[in-house]
Design a protein around this motif. Structure first.
Motif, PDB file in Angstrom:
ATOM      1  N   GLN A 118       0.819  -1.211   0.000  1.00 28.12           N
ATOM      2  CA  GLN A 118       0.000   0.000   0.000  1.00 28.12           C
ATOM      3  C   GLN A 118       0.854   1.263   0.000  1.00 28.12           C
ATOM      4  N   ILE A 119       1.969   1.226   0.719  1.00 27.98           N
ATOM      5  CA  ILE A 119       2.855   2.400   0.749  1.00 27.98           C
ATOM      6  C   ILE A 119       3.446   2.662  -0.631  1.00 27.98           C
ATOM      7  N   ILE A 120       3.946   1.605  -1.280  1.00 26.05           N
ATOM      8  CA  ILE A 120       4.541   1.775  -2.609  1.00 26.05           C
ATOM      9  C   ILE A 120       3.483   2.209  -3.621  1.00 26.05           C
ATOM     10  N   HIS A 121       2.284   1.615  -3.519  1.00 29.09           N
ATOM     11  CA  HIS A 121       1.203   1.974  -4.438  1.00 29.09           C
ATOM     12  C   HIS A 121       0.791   3.432  -4.244  1.00 29.09           C
ATOM     13  N   ALA A 122       0.695   3.878  -2.989  1.00 27.78           N
ATOM     14  CA  ALA A 122       0.314   5.263  -2.716  1.00 27.78           C
ATOM     15  C   ALA A 122       1.380   6.235  -3.221  1.00 27.78           C
ATOM     16  N   ARG A 123       2.645   5.859  -3.060  1.00 23.03           N
ATOM     17  CA  ARG A 123       3.733   6.726  -3.548  1.00 23.03           C
ATOM     18  C   ARG A 123       3.707   6.847  -5.064  1.00 23.03           C
ATOM     19  N   LEU A 124       3.466   5.747  -5.737  1.00 23.38           N
ATOM     20  CA  LEU A 124       3.404   5.798  -7.196  1.00 23.38           C
ATOM     21  C   LEU A 124       2.207   6.603  -7.692  1.00 23.38           C
ATOM     22  N   GLN A 125       1.078   6.448  -7.034  1.00 19.97           N
ATOM     23  CA  GLN A 125      -0.094   7.245  -7.417  1.00 19.97           C
ATOM     24  C   GLN A 125       0.142   8.730  -7.178  1.00 19.97           C
ATOM     25  N   SER A 126       0.804   9.069  -6.079  1.00 18.87           N
ATOM     26  CA  SER A 126       1.134  10.474  -5.818  1.00 18.87           C
ATOM     27  C   SER A 126       2.095  11.009  -6.863  1.00 18.87           C
ATOM     28  N   LEU A 127       3.038  10.167  -7.275  1.00 23.60           N
ATOM     29  CA  LEU A 127       3.995  10.578  -8.309  1.00 23.60           C
ATOM     30  C   LEU A 127       3.294  10.809  -9.639  1.00 23.60           C
ATOM     31  N   PHE A 128       2.395   9.904 -10.029  1.00 22.28           N
ATOM     32  CA  PHE A 128       1.659  10.074 -11.276  1.00 22.28           C
ATOM     33  C   PHE A 128       0.741  11.297 -11.221  1.00 22.28           C
ATOM     34  N   HIS A 129       0.140  11.525 -10.065  1.00 19.60           N
ATOM     35  CA  HIS A 129      -0.732  12.687  -9.920  1.00 19.60           C
ATOM     36  C   HIS A 129       0.070  13.994  -9.996  1.00 19.60           C
ATOM     37  N   ALA A 130       1.261  14.014  -9.376  1.00 21.66           N
ATOM     38  CA  ALA A 130       2.108  15.211  -9.436  1.00 21.66           C
ATOM     39  C   ALA A 130       2.642  15.459 -10.837  1.00 21.66           C
ATOM     40  N   ALA A 131       2.827  14.356 -11.606  1.00 18.97           N
ATOM     41  CA  ALA A 131       3.322  14.518 -12.967  1.00 18.97           C
ATOM     42  C   ALA A 131       2.251  15.017 -13.924  1.00 18.97           C
ATOM     43  N   GLY A 132       0.997  14.999 -13.495  1.00 20.29           N
ATOM     44  CA  GLY A 132      -0.068  15.509 -14.337  1.00 20.29           C
ATOM     45  C   GLY A 132      -0.745  14.480 -15.195  1.00 20.29           C
ATOM     46  N   PHE A 133      -0.538  13.195 -14.902  1.00 13.67           N
ATOM     47  CA  PHE A 133      -1.234  12.157 -15.651  1.00 13.67           C
ATOM     48  C   PHE A 133      -2.715  12.162 -15.280  1.00 13.67           C
ATOM     49  N   PRO A 134      -3.601  11.921 -16.253  1.00 13.56           N
ATOM     50  CA  PRO A 134      -5.046  11.915 -15.953  1.00 13.56           C
ATOM     51  C   PRO A 134      -5.394  10.812 -14.954  1.00 13.56           C
ATOM     52  N   PRO A 135      -5.925  11.143 -13.773  1.00 10.21           N
ATOM     53  CA  PRO A 135      -6.234  10.098 -12.785  1.00 10.21           C
ATOM     54  C   PRO A 135      -7.414   9.223 -13.175  1.00 10.21           C
ATOM     55  N   SER A 136      -8.217   9.680 -14.135  1.00 11.17           N
ATOM     56  CA  SER A 136      -9.394   8.900 -14.516  1.00 11.17           C
ATOM     57  C   SER A 136      -9.074   7.741 -15.455  1.00 11.17           C
ATOM     58  N   LEU A 137      -7.874   7.742 -16.057  1.00  9.08           N
ATOM     59  CA  LEU A 137      -7.522   6.680 -16.989  1.00  9.08           C
ATOM     60  C   LEU A 137      -7.178   5.398 -16.240  1.00  9.08           C
ATOM     61  N   PRO A 138      -7.750   4.267 -16.656  1.00 10.65           N
ATOM     62  CA  PRO A 138      -7.425   3.007 -15.969  1.00 10.65           C
ATOM     63  C   PRO A 138      -6.005   2.530 -16.233  1.00 10.65           C
ATOM     64  N   PHE A 139      -5.372   3.052 -17.299  1.00 13.14           N
ATOM     65  CA  PHE A 139      -4.023   2.609 -17.631  1.00 13.14           C
ATOM     66  C   PHE A 139      -3.044   2.930 -16.510  1.00 13.14           C
ATOM     67  N   PHE A 140      -3.086   4.157 -15.987  1.00 14.95           N
ATOM     68  CA  PHE A 140      -2.127   4.559 -14.968  1.00 14.95           C
ATOM     69  C   PHE A 140      -2.436   3.945 -13.604  1.00 14.95           C
ATOM     70  N   SER A 141      -3.696   3.721 -13.307  1.00 18.31           N
ATOM     71  CA  SER A 141      -4.027   3.031 -12.056  1.00 18.31           C
ATOM     72  C   SER A 141      -3.559   1.579 -12.106  1.00 18.31           C
ATOM     73  N   LEU A 142      -3.771   0.922 -13.265  1.00 23.92           N
ATOM     74  CA  LEU A 142      -3.297  -0.457 -13.409  1.00 23.92           C
ATOM     75  C   LEU A 142      -1.776  -0.514 -13.423  1.00 23.92           C
ATOM     76  N   LEU A 143      -1.133   0.460 -14.064  1.00 25.29           N
ATOM     77  CA  LEU A 143       0.321   0.491 -14.126  1.00 25.29           C
ATOM     78  C   LEU A 143       0.928   0.690 -12.736  1.00 25.29           C
ATOM     79  N   SER A 144       0.356   1.595 -11.953  1.00 26.25           N
ATOM     80  CA  SER A 144       0.868   1.817 -10.598  1.00 26.25           C
ATOM     81  C   SER A 144       0.687   0.582  -9.725  1.00 26.25           C
ATOM     82  N   LEU A 145      -0.434  -0.134  -9.904  1.00 23.95           N
ATOM     83  CA  LEU A 145      -0.661  -1.356  -9.130  1.00 23.95           C
ATOM     84  C   LEU A 145       0.341  -2.447  -9.509  1.00 23.95           C
ATOM     85  N   LYS A 146       0.542  -2.647 -10.800  1.00 18.84           N
ATOM     86  CA  LYS A 146       1.476  -3.678 -11.242  1.00 18.84           C
ATOM     87  C   LYS A 146       2.910  -3.337 -10.846  1.00 18.84           C
TER      88      LYS A 146
END
Length: 327
Positions: free
Chosen positions: A53-81
């Motif tokens: 959960q810590i690593i997943h939360a850090r990756l999601q925060s990184l993607f959000h700070a980079a400006g990636f669209p949070p609504s796309l399932p690609f980045f949520s799946l990528l951060s999980l994997k």
């Protein structure tokens, strides 16, 4: 002449059967603990949910700070994997740095120096393992840099199109699909180069980043062949992981206990995984020898061509000089 992919696979299987006793012993003693750790990491990973959960939360925060669209399932799946891969790598890294590199060193020593004496073999093996260890650590930084480069390209692409007003859901979905293909290609080529770099470090007297550079030179123009050799191995490993999940993990969840038959089946699946990892090392060694021989033949052909031109020019000069000396 450079060998085809099917010929490399046939030579690898022939080499495995030729040294069957040695390779099966290596798979049972050294590669087997790595296989067990990889397969069991999928079982114990939910128990380490805070780490995941810590690593997943850090990756999601990184993607959000980079400006990636949070609504796309690609980045949520990528951060999980990615979080699952990083967590599994953390759990298995002690076995990878010890048993896996020892197994690869044994395979390289059998294929490269099969007739060494016992004392020379032990000293060469220690030297070989140190080169593989240093190269593996450099490979980790290269893989990290490749991921960072791929994310940078995705960041520039998504933000550039967003600045120009291309932000419709269909366009973002198409762009995310293209980004997935780009990321897969970059990561696949990086993993193939890093895997070949370990073989280069073992076959030649080099370590660190130099084997990676040599692997890049060897694989130039042969990337499709390297990927075609790596794809069946990776599909086989994924199939064995799925079999372990279906037969062992599913059986544990259904019956809530591990019986002798389930444990024996898990050991057999882990041994099959070990044999496939060992076969991957053999295929990489045969592929390296094929690339090396093809490069040497190409260099020798260029040298003979240049020498032929020089001899032809010398003959023309001698003939012209003889004509000038005629009274």
């Amino acid at each position: 002449m450079e060998s085809s992919s099917s010929k490399i696979v046939r030579r690898s299987i022939f080499t495995f059967l030729k040294h069957y006793q040695h390779f099966t012993s290596i798979a049972a003693l050294f590669v087997f603990p790595v296989s067990v750790s990889v397969l069991l990491s999928q079982v114990v990973l939910p128990s380490f949910s805070p780490l995941l959960q810590i690593i997943h939360a850090r990756l999601q925060s990184l993607f959000h700070a980079a400006g990636f669209p949070p609504s796309l399932p690609f980045f949520s799946l990528l951060s999980l994997k990615l979080s699952q891969t990083i967590s599994s790598s953390i759990l298995t890294v002690p076995f990878t740095l010890s048993f896996l590199l020892i197994g690869k060193a044994c395979v390289i020593q059998i294929l490269h120096h099969p007739k060494l004496s016992l004392s020379s073999s032990l000293s060469y093996f220690a030297f070989l393992y140190s080169r593989l260890l240093l190269t593996y650590l450099c490979n980790s930084f290269v893989i990290l840099a490749a991921n960072a480069a791929a994310f940078s390209i995705l960041f520039l692409t998504f933000n550039s199109f967003d600045a120009f007003g291309f932000s419709s859901p269909n366009f973002l979905l198409l762009l995310s699909a293209a980004g997935a293909v780009l990321y897969s290609v970059v990561l696949a080529n990086t993993l193939v180069i890093c895997n070949l770099a370990l073989i280069v470090a073992g076959m030649e007297n080099c370590s660190g980043y130099l084997p990676i550079l040599k692997a890049c030179v060897l694989i130039k123009g042969r990337a499709s062949k390297a990927l075609s050799l790596a794809l069946p191995i990776n599909l086989g490993l994924a199939a064995i992981e799925a079999l372990f999940q279906y037969r062992v993990v599913r059986g544990h969840h259904l019956y809530d206990r591990y019986g002798p038959s389930v444990a024996l089946e898990g050991i057999l699946i882990a041994y099959l995984y070990s044999l496939l990892v060992l076969l991957d090392t053999i295929v990489s060694c045969i592929f390296f020898k094929s690339c090396k021989s093809a490069s040497q033949m190409h260099s020798q052909g260029r040298y003979n061509y240049q020498m032929g031109i020089a001899e032809e020019n010398n003959s023309i000069f001698t003939y012209s000089k003889a004509l000038l000396e005629i009274p």
